[in-house]
Write an enzyme that holds these catalytic residues in place. Structure first.
Site, short mmCIF file in Angstrom:
data_model
loop_
_atom_site.label_atom_id
_atom_site.label_comp_id
_atom_site.label_asym_id
_atom_site.label_seq_id
_atom_site.Cartn_x
_atom_site.Cartn_y
_atom_site.Cartn_z
CD1 TRP A 173 -1.76 -2.15 2.44
CD2 TRP A 173 -2.55 -1.95 -0.03
NE1 TRP A 173 -2.44 -3.53 2.03
CE2 TRP A 173 -2.71 -3.14 0.52
CE3 TRP A 173 -2.66 -1.57 -1.11
CZ2 TRP A 173 -3.47 -3.89 -0.26
CZ3 TRP A 173 -3.24 -2.40 -2.03
CH2 TRP A 173 -3.62 -3.99 -1.57
CG ASP A 174 4.26 2.46 2.87
OD1 ASP A 174 3.35 3.17 3.10
OD2 ASP A 174 4.78 1.74 3.64
CB VAL A 175 4.59 0.08 -3.48
CG1 VAL A 175 5.06 0.04 -5.04
CG2 VAL A 175 5.90 -0.10 -2.88
#
Length: 436
Positions: A173-175
């Site tokens: 989800w960060d990416v």
């Protein structure tokens, strides 16, 4: 007049002339900034005195330099400012709103300072583009692993017989959020180009996970089906795919998405007749993807027997002659091994000389523009470009910079060493230390 080499390099730099101020840390926002820097934008990373908290995050080089930080901040310029004081924040605000048509763009993952919020900065520059990452839509905090826990993915990951949540190593989800930030910024910049209007772009980490769960049908399935989905272990959900061990301890991942893949897999393993007989006995057609998934375990056991009776090299040779989707499992160590040549053969990679890290192979931009892609750049040292940026972008004099440094508003490394004080040359920053 441009030479052929210069013309080619510009193909991979379509965002040249765009200047972005980045006030961020950890993964998503720095990745968004680096994605834009790799496409030619001048990204100025603002850090507190002595560097951001994520500059020491693992993994680390022997020197203590963060390989994580170096990997997520390639090609940026870095300035060191005390954001805890009003004068420091004013300086950063001046930098954000300056720059004419190429400036007025900021990426941040914090609204902690009132004088650097969208409303405050927009009052100084109406066409401001302010891109903000938050944990949750309501402004609450969240990180990748808490979002994993909150959105169901951790309870479907892991062995079939387990009831415990399994967090994924990849901060997906960060990416994804970092890439959404860069897309949102470019959309806002396009809108400003057409209308002259600025705007705020907001991306919430939890919303990225929820959107993905919805786009993949997981949320709809949960709403419409009375039966909760079960874990599939290493089986591919909805199709046929799983890992197989070979006689000599190797392991491969095999995926057969289409009827052609399935036919090729059976032909390569000599199981066409056996599986045909099984289909007749069960009264099913394994050419249908859903049928292969429904009977994945019995089919998997048949195939497992074939792979277990052969060494990895023989299995690989058989699969190379097919259209089946497959790969041997490799560790990061094996992937990076000198004798593997995997990194050196990929045009994405080039050898860089990163201060504090040394020589290693690093990726440039995976985006290929008309056959060209940006090579990897080095990441900046703490405060490496402070003096350079303040003089060039705000018109400060050397005396001004020295006074700010002496007052503790900016870092004492404001003027860096002789090499770092050469005039900013984006082409040099992208290629310095990068060799193939």
């Amino acid at each position: 007049m441009r030479g052929p080499g210069e013309k080619d390099s510009l193909r991979s730099q379509p965002l040249r002339g765009m200047r972005i101020v980045e006030i961020s840390s950890y993964v998503a926002a720095p990745l968004g900034g680096m994605t834009l820097a790799q496409l030619g934008a001048d990204v100025i990373r603002v850090e507190p005195l002595d560097g951001a908290v994520d500059r020491t995050r693992r993994p680390l080089a022997e020197s203590g330099t963060s390989l994580y930080w170096s990997g997520l901040n390639k090609g940026k310029r870095a300035i060191e400012v005390d954001l805890s004081c009003e004068r420091g924040r004013r300086l950063v605000g001046d930098l954000i709103v300056a720059g004419g048509r190429r400036g007025g763009i900021v990426i941040s993952n914090s609204e902690r300072h009132q004088d650097l919020t969208f409303d405050t900065l927009r009052a100084r520059r109406p066409d401001l583009i302010h891109v903000l990452l938050s944990g949750r839509r309501d402004g609450g905090t969240a990180v990748d692993y808490t979002v994993q826990a909150a959105t169901g993915f951790a309870l479907l990951t892991g062995p079939e017989n387990s009831t415990q949540p399994v967090n994924h190593l990849l901060p997906a989800w960060d990416v994804a959020a970092g890439l959404y930030l860069s897309v949102g910024l470019l959309a806002a910049e396009r809108h400003r180009l057409l209308t002259g209007e600025g705007q705020q772009v907001r991306v919430a980490l939890e919303d990225v996970a929820l959107a993905t769960a919805g786009n993949l049908g997981y949320l709809a399935e949960a709403q419409l089906s009375g039966t909760p989905r079960e874990r599939s272990g290493n089986y591919v959900y909805g199709s046929f795919g799983r890992d197989f061990a070979t006689a000599d301890g190797g392991r491969l991942m095999i995926v057969a998405l289409t009827a052609r893949h399935w036919r090729d897999l059976l032909a390569a393993t000599g199981l066409t007749d056996a599986v045909s007989a099984l289909a007749s006995a069960l009264g099913v057609d394994f050419a249908e993807e859903s049928t292969r998934y429904r009977h994945r375990k019995v089919l998997g056991e048949l195939l497992a027997g074939w792979f277990e009776g052969r060494p990895l090299a023989e299995a690989e040779a058989a699969l190379r002659a097919t259209l089946v989707l497959w790969s041997t499992y490799r560790s990061f160590t094996e992937l990076a091994a000198d004798d593997a040549h995997v990194l050196r053969q990929n045009p994405l990679m080039a050898e860089v000389r990163q201060p504090g890290v040394g020589r290693h192979w690093a990726p440039g931009s995976p985006v290929v523009m008309d056959g060209e892609q940006s090579p990897p750049a080095v990441s900046p040292l703490v405060g490496q470009h402070t003096g350079e940026v303040l003089r060039a972008e705000l018109g400060l004099t050397a005396t001004d910079v020295a006074e700010l440094s002496g007052s503790g508003v900016i870092g004492t490394r404001a003027d860096g060493d002789a090499e770092h004080e050469k005039p900013y040359d984006r082409g040099k920053l992208l290629t310095h230390g990068a060799t193939r």
